[in-house]
Design a protein around this motif. Structure first.
Motif, PDB file in Angstrom:
ATOM      1  N   ARG A   1       0.805  -1.225  -0.025  1.00  0.00           N
ATOM      2  CA  ARG A   1      -0.106   0.124   0.005  1.00  0.00           C
ATOM      3  C   ARG A   1       1.065   1.369   0.141  1.00  0.00           C
ATOM      4  N   GLN A   2       0.292   2.259  -0.486  1.00  0.00           N
ATOM      5  CA  GLN A   2       1.062   3.833  -0.513  1.00  0.00           C
ATOM      6  C   GLN A   2       0.084   4.794  -0.181  1.00  0.00           C
TER       7      GLN A   2
ATOM      8  N   ARG B   1       5.744   3.334  -0.666  1.00  0.00           N
ATOM      9  CA  ARG B   1       4.930   2.019  -0.812  1.00  0.00           C
ATOM     10  C   ARG B   1       5.548   1.080   0.327  1.00  0.00           C
TER      11      ARG B   1
ATOM     12  N   TYR C   1      -2.000  -2.175  -3.727  1.00  0.00           N
ATOM     13  CA  TYR C   1      -1.256  -2.955  -5.076  1.00  0.00           C
ATOM     14  C   TYR C   1      -1.223  -4.381  -4.810  1.00  0.00           C
TER      15      TYR C   1
ATOM     16  N   VAL D   1      10.095  -3.646  -1.981  1.00  0.00           N
ATOM     17  CA  VAL D   1       9.054  -3.105  -2.913  1.00  0.00           C
ATOM     18  C   VAL D   1      10.078  -3.833  -4.366  1.00  0.00           C
TER      19      VAL D   1
ATOM     20  N   TRP E   1       3.191  -5.092 -11.316  1.00  0.00           N
ATOM     21  CA  TRP E   1       2.161  -4.059 -10.550  1.00  0.00           C
ATOM     22  C   TRP E   1       0.944  -4.040 -10.936  1.00  0.00           C
TER      23      TRP E   1
ATOM     24  N   GLY F   1      -3.595  -0.594  -8.881  1.00  0.00           N
ATOM     25  CA  GLY F   1      -3.996  -0.028  -7.356  1.00  0.00           C
ATOM     26  C   GLY F   1      -5.429  -0.115  -7.378  1.00  0.00           C
TER      27      GLY F   1
END
Length: 124
Positions: A38-39, A45, A95, A108, A114, A117
């Motif tokens: 998550r960010q 992140r 994500y 990360v 990826w 999100g």
């Protein structure tokens, strides 16, 4: 190569629950360890949870341990993140990603493919 699409985010009050889904395409999905990150705005992140290909092992960040549960259904090519007892500090874009290494990691850069999100917002 695996392609990932996250869904299930939304706005929820503190103490509420959400279930995120990550749908994967690609025949090798079941062979990969998958992770959720998550960010939050203005922050880096960060690792949330991961699950091995057989679902035999799961790992969690201390901040979500006991509240979040990661799971997967290889037949549906989908990874889930059940989030309970949500807090305002859980607000972030979430994500999913594929782990590129064959060893446990929360870094990360050790994850790839990826998704775009999904936004989770927890109001107080």
């Amino acid at each position: 190569q695996v392609q990932l699409v996250e869904s299930g985010g939304g706005l929820v009050q503190a103490g509420g629950s959400l279930r995120l889904s990550c749908a994967a395409s690609g025949r090798t999905f079941s062979r990969h360890t998958m992770g959720w990150f998550r960010q939050a705005p203005g922050k880096e992140r960060e690792f949330v949870a991961s699950i091995t290909w057989s679902a035999g092992r799961t790992y969690y960040a201390d901040s979500v341990k006991g509240r979040f549960t990661i799971s997967r259904d290889n037949a549906k090519n989908t990874v889930y993140l059940q989030m309970n007892s949500l807090k305002p500090e859980d607000t972030a874009v979430y994500y999913c990603a594929v782990r590129k290494t064959d060893y446990y990691t929360t870094v990360v850069d050790d994850f790839g493919s990826w998704g775009q999100g999904t936004q989770v917002t927890v109001s107080s």
